[in-house]
Design a protein around this motif. Structure first.
Motif, PDB file in Angstrom:
ATOM      1  N   LYS A  91      -9.563  -6.047   3.806  1.00 57.75           N
ATOM      2  CA  LYS A  91      -9.192  -4.930   4.675  1.00 57.75           C
ATOM      3  C   LYS A  91      -8.222  -3.959   4.012  1.00 57.75           C
ATOM      4  N   GLY A  92      -7.880  -4.210   2.748  1.00 58.63           N
ATOM      5  CA  GLY A  92      -7.099  -3.232   2.000  1.00 58.63           C
ATOM      6  C   GLY A  92      -5.653  -3.599   1.738  1.00 58.63           C
ATOM      7  N   GLN A  93      -5.116  -4.625   2.415  1.00 54.22           N
ATOM      8  CA  GLN A  93      -3.727  -4.986   2.144  1.00 54.22           C
ATOM      9  C   GLN A  93      -3.580  -5.403   0.682  1.00 54.22           C
ATOM     10  N   SER A  94      -2.556  -4.893   0.050  1.00 54.34           N
ATOM     11  CA  SER A  94      -2.251  -5.246  -1.338  1.00 54.34           C
ATOM     12  C   SER A  94      -0.966  -6.059  -1.328  1.00 54.34           C
ATOM     13  N   VAL A  95      -1.080  -7.368  -1.520  1.00 55.16           N
ATOM     14  CA  VAL A  95       0.040  -8.287  -1.343  1.00 55.16           C
ATOM     15  C   VAL A  95       0.529  -8.754  -2.714  1.00 55.16           C
ATOM     16  N   ARG A 131       0.813  -1.224   0.000  1.00 52.12           N
ATOM     17  CA  ARG A 131       0.000   0.000   0.000  1.00 52.12           C
ATOM     18  C   ARG A 131       0.839   1.264   0.000  1.00 52.12           C
ATOM     19  N   GLU A 132       1.915   1.280   0.769  1.00 52.66           N
ATOM     20  CA  GLU A 132       2.747   2.484   0.777  1.00 52.66           C
ATOM     21  C   GLU A 132       3.395   2.707  -0.582  1.00 52.66           C
ATOM     22  N   LEU A 133       3.880   1.648  -1.198  1.00 51.62           N
ATOM     23  CA  LEU A 133       4.452   1.763  -2.533  1.00 51.62           C
ATOM     24  C   LEU A 133       3.426   2.303  -3.521  1.00 51.62           C
ATOM     25  N   GLU A 134       2.194   1.844  -3.417  1.00 50.49           N
ATOM     26  CA  GLU A 134       1.155   2.230  -4.373  1.00 50.49           C
ATOM     27  C   GLU A 134       0.689   3.665  -4.205  1.00 50.49           C
ATOM     28  N   PHE A 150      -7.099 -16.538  -5.466  1.00 54.28           N
ATOM     29  CA  PHE A 150      -7.760 -15.312  -5.020  1.00 54.28           C
ATOM     30  C   PHE A 150      -9.091 -15.723  -4.391  1.00 54.28           C
ATOM     31  N   ARG A 151      -9.284 -15.409  -3.142  1.00 54.01           N
ATOM     32  CA  ARG A 151     -10.472 -15.862  -2.427  1.00 54.01           C
ATOM     33  C   ARG A 151     -11.662 -14.942  -2.709  1.00 54.01           C
ATOM     34  N   PRO A 152     -12.881 -15.433  -2.470  1.00 57.05           N
ATOM     35  CA  PRO A 152     -14.048 -14.557  -2.628  1.00 57.05           C
ATOM     36  C   PRO A 152     -13.915 -13.305  -1.755  1.00 57.05           C
ATOM     37  N   GLY A 153     -14.316 -12.184  -2.307  1.00 53.98           N
ATOM     38  CA  GLY A 153     -14.199 -10.921  -1.585  1.00 53.98           C
ATOM     39  C   GLY A 153     -12.873 -10.214  -1.793  1.00 53.98           C
ATOM     40  N   HIS A 154     -11.875 -10.922  -2.307  1.00 55.25           N
ATOM     41  CA  HIS A 154     -10.595 -10.311  -2.635  1.00 55.25           C
ATOM     42  C   HIS A 154     -10.675  -9.678  -4.020  1.00 55.25           C
ATOM     43  N   ARG A 155      -9.728  -8.792  -4.297  1.00 55.46           N
ATOM     44  CA  ARG A 155      -9.678  -8.133  -5.601  1.00 55.46           C
ATOM     45  C   ARG A 155      -8.330  -8.381  -6.259  1.00 55.46           C
TER      46      ARG A 155
END
Length: 537
Positions: free
Chosen positions: A444-448, A393-396, A478-483
């Motif tokens: 919850k917003g983490q971008s991994v 997230r910080e990188l993005e 990628f699980r349901p609810g993930h993007r």
């Protein structure tokens, strides 16, 4: 059994030893063809009766971890030999990649002349130890009967120039090698490395960044940055791919989805299988120095050597075994890559990512400034502290990083195999880089980061052109609810040496030129990331 070997065996989750009686003979000089003496430690099991020998040729020292590994092999029905390669830990000569084949063959020929050898050798070890195994195998030694390879490939140049850009991890490797024999180097290296390498990574020209890092010129590093062009004959003697199709040696291989050599290793496995060779492959959610990767590599080696050197039962599994990240578990495959359906996810206006072709719209633009290079966060770095999956997230939030993100998934999406970004890009500079990264965005917003790749261009244009960026192969659910998210930027420093934009030679470039970059996404320029989707259930 020593305390250290007992603790190591517990960490590796391996069974009890066959014998606790191991004697060690240290610093035996083995003469290489050019006259250099290669210092060698021998771990002898039982009463020195003839047994198969496990050979490890390493630049990382004969004591410490490699001595413990040798003891573990010797406790389990083998003799073991640990040899320091040229120019390291007291061995004669200077580090010279081209001489590893001859040095390895001298070691193998010396071993079978010893009264404790039964004439059969197994090669063990990952990274540089895999390079030395392949170098030995290229000499066709009849005594080499099995190999356990890991986190390295048969094409050495691919490790140094992924996507065409020089990997500054090679400077970090030189720092480790040049400092490893100092007192307490093993303890102090992480802190000293961070302090020493930060200014070295920022230094231009690259040719003398070695002096900044270690205080003196390092010949092998300088050779690497001066021989940057594809097809340069400098790399030919250490390209062992031609030997794979008729290798004649059973091979077990292990790699990680976040390992720097994964694409090369997968290509090697395919070449071995296409040549009818006996080979198997394991890949898990690991980076280059993951503890679990080493644990599995040792377990797999015992399983493999037991079958091919001790005459034990057939190996416990064959072909391909992979772990699917994101909770997908382990799977056995008959081939790599498995059959998959390619699904195109198109970049859309306003940072969206979706399967339909994008509508008409303006490109997304950003500025790449090599004086403030886009940093590397996670991925295939050789630094354990900055490798593997990380929150991006910080990188993005940086203005030189674009993101394109899908809506939350309604059902799980599993991908296994090669991942490719086909982008339409333009640039104000003919010499520039484009970097693409696939991420899993949690609720919850983490971008991994899952996988990524870079391409170095020498003829970019202000007009749109299509580029194909090969991301590392992967297996992820990628699980349901993930993007799903695709990042696009122009670097990952210092994992990749920054593109100065000047067009000057890599080794001597010192002029920094800002580039105005654009990513196009419209019906005429349908930029997309191609995902290998696996049906489950």
């Amino acid at each position: 059994m020593t305390v250290s070997s007992r603790a190591f065996a517990a960490m590796l989750k391996i069974g009890p030893p066959v014998t606790r009686e191991v004697t060690v003979e240290r610093d035996a000089p083995v003469r290489a063809p050019d006259g250099a003496d290669l210092l060698t430690d021998v771990y002898l099991a039982r009463a020195r009766e003839p047994l198969p020998v496990i050979l490890m040729r390493t630049p990382y020292g004969r004591r410490g971890p490699y001595g413990t590994i040798a003891r573990l092999f010797a406790e389990r029905g083998y003799h073991a030999v640990v040899q320091s390669t040229r120019g390291t830990s007291g061995s004669g000569g200077q580090i010279d990649y081209d001489r590893e084949a001859a040095g390895g063959r001298a070691a193998a020929d010396w071993i079978i002349k010893q009264p404790w050898s039964n004439g059969e050798i197994g090669g063990f070890g990952g990274s540089y130890l895999t390079f030395t195994q392949l170098a030995l195998a290229s000499t066709r030694p009849p005594q080499l009967k099995a190999m356990a390879l890991g986190v390295s490939g048969a094409e050495r140049r691919a490790l140094y120039y992924p996507g065409g850009a020089f990997s500054l991890d090679r400077l970090a490797w030189a720092f480790v090698i040049e400092n490893q024999e100092r007192p307490l180097a093993f303890v102090r290296t992480p802190l000293r490395a961070r302090r020493a390498l930060a200014p070295a990574f920022a230094h231009l020209p690259l040719l003398d960044a070695d002096v900044v890092a270690v205080g003196h010129p390092v010949g092998y590093y300088r050779d690497q940055v001066q021989h940057d062009q594809p097809g340069d004959p400098y790399w030919t003697p250490t390209d062992f791919r031609p030997a794979l199709r008729d290798l004649g040696i059973p091979v077990t291989m292990i790699g990680g989805w976040y390992d720097m050599s994964l694409p090369s290793m997968l290509a090697d496995y395919q070449a071995l299988r296409e040549g009818g060779q006996t080979a198997r492959l394991r890949v898990g959610p690991w980076h280059h120095s993951s503890q679990d990767l080493f644990r599995y590599s040792f377990q797999d080696a015992l399983d493999w050597f037991g079958a091919h050197l001790l005459g034990g039962p057939a190996p416990s599994w064959s072909c391909v075994r992979i772990e699917t990240m994101g909770g997908g578990g382990w799977h056995d495959l008959q081939q790599w890559p498995p059959a998959a359906r390619t699904q195109r996810w198109h970049l859309q206006p306003h940072g969206a990512l979706a399967t339909p072709v994008p509508p008409a719209g303006e490109p997304t633009r950003y500025t790449y400034d090599p004086a403030d290079p886009t940093p590397a966060v996670g991925g295939t770095s050789s630094s354990p502290a900055n490798a593997g999956p990380k929150d991006n997230r910080e990188l993005e939030r940086r203005p030189d990083v674009l993101t394109y993100t899908s809506e939350p998934l309604r059902s799980a999406l599993e991908i296994t195999g090669p991942v490719t970004a086909e982008l339409f890009v333009s640039s104000s500079r003919p010499h520039t880089d484009f970097f693409a990264r696939l991420c899993d965005v949690h609720p919850k917003g983490q971008s991994v980061n899952i996988t990524d790749g870079l391409i170095r261009l020498t003829s970019a244009s202000p007009q749109p052109q299509q580029v194909r960026i090969d991301l590392w192969p992967t297996a992820h659910q990628f699980r349901p609810g993930h993007r799903i998210r695709l990042q696009v930027s122009s670097g990952a420093h210092p994992r990749y040496a920054r593109n100065t934009g000047s067009g000057e030679p890599l080794a001597t470039a010192a002029t920094l030129c800002t580039a105005q970059q654009a990513v196009h996404h419209d019906p005429a320029h349908p930029s997309a990331v191609l995902l290998p989707v696996i049906p489950r259930g």
